[in-house]
Design a protein around this motif. Sequence first.
Motif, PDB file in Angstrom:
ATOM      1  N   ARG A 152      70.362  17.012  11.490  1.00  0.00           N
ATOM      2  CA  ARG A 152      71.719  16.066  10.651  1.00  0.00           C
ATOM      3  C   ARG A 152      71.932  17.663  10.088  1.00  0.00           C
ATOM      4  O   ARG A 152      73.279  17.430   9.686  1.00  0.00           O
ATOM      5  N   ALA A 197      70.145  10.656  17.918  1.00  0.00           N
ATOM      6  CA  ALA A 197      70.283  11.816  16.567  1.00  0.00           C
ATOM      7  C   ALA A 197      71.095  12.957  16.319  1.00  0.00           C
ATOM      8  O   ALA A 197      72.680  12.630  16.474  1.00  0.00           O
ATOM      9  N   ARG A 245      75.494  13.641  16.447  1.00  0.00           N
ATOM     10  CA  ARG A 245      76.102  15.308  15.450  1.00  0.00           C
ATOM     11  C   ARG A 245      77.291  15.516  15.110  1.00  0.00           C
ATOM     12  O   ARG A 245      78.218  15.406  16.066  1.00  0.00           O
TER      13      ARG A 245
END
Length: 292
Positions: free
Chosen positions: A242, A278, A282
């Motif tokens: 992240r 994840a 992004r």
Amino acid sequence: MRKGISLISLLVVCGLWSMPKAVHAQALIPHTLQLDAARLERQGLALAQEAAQLGQFQQYELALPRARLASQLAPLNDKVWFLLGGLQLQAKNYDAAIASLNRAKTINPKNADVLFAIGSANFQQKKYQAAIENYQAGLKLKPNEADSLFDLGNAYYMVGRLSDAIAQYDKAVAQDKKFWPAINNIGLINYEQGNVDAAIKRWQAAVTIDKQAAEPLLALAVALYTKGDRQQGLTLGETALRIDPRYADVDFLKENLWGSRLLADTQKFLELPRIQAALEQRPTAPASRQQN
């Protein structure tokens, strides 16, 4: 073809070039131009200052012509040549950068920053032994430069002199206790040597210094996951990506000196469903710059 502004053109613009004048009705009398060298140098330095400001904003197409002209107007000023070489280096024009930096070195052989910049150009060209020699020469003049100690460590790393690399990284940290990139790179070496616990300690120390440092955070995540601490590894990995999703790119990791063992474990880690999820969330732009 398009040519850059000439010295004569600049003189005309600045009012330094005067045309021959007729005297009454007589023929034109030849006029000898007296150039004011000090004034030209001042103009060159002013252009160099403009180029430096543009370079700070990565506007190299605007900065480089100014810096080149500045080097013509102030050809004996090593700082102007250093600026030009630095801008060419940032623009990845390595041969031109080295030529300009060597001019600066000829004018002032005691300018350690010029030697460091030549070393950086050598490194980018993968001429690691030349980089080592220039970093060493610069460090003889400025031995306490943490950044350059780190750069020398990286050059040693690339030629396989791992103990020498660690020694330079340790020196960099001795100069700057918060210099986490050097701590991070010792962890990279530890991991490749099979000393995973030592690598984990280094990466934990780096993250303690800078909690937004994505590189040691991802390396720590991979190491913990591979050792069996999967939950913490996944959580840290999500956080790292992240912060800076570029670290999901294996080529980017190679540029940052990640070794084959860590790369293999990282590739497996990046394929995990939670990490893939994840990555799908992004941001489009990276959050931080490359550190190595």
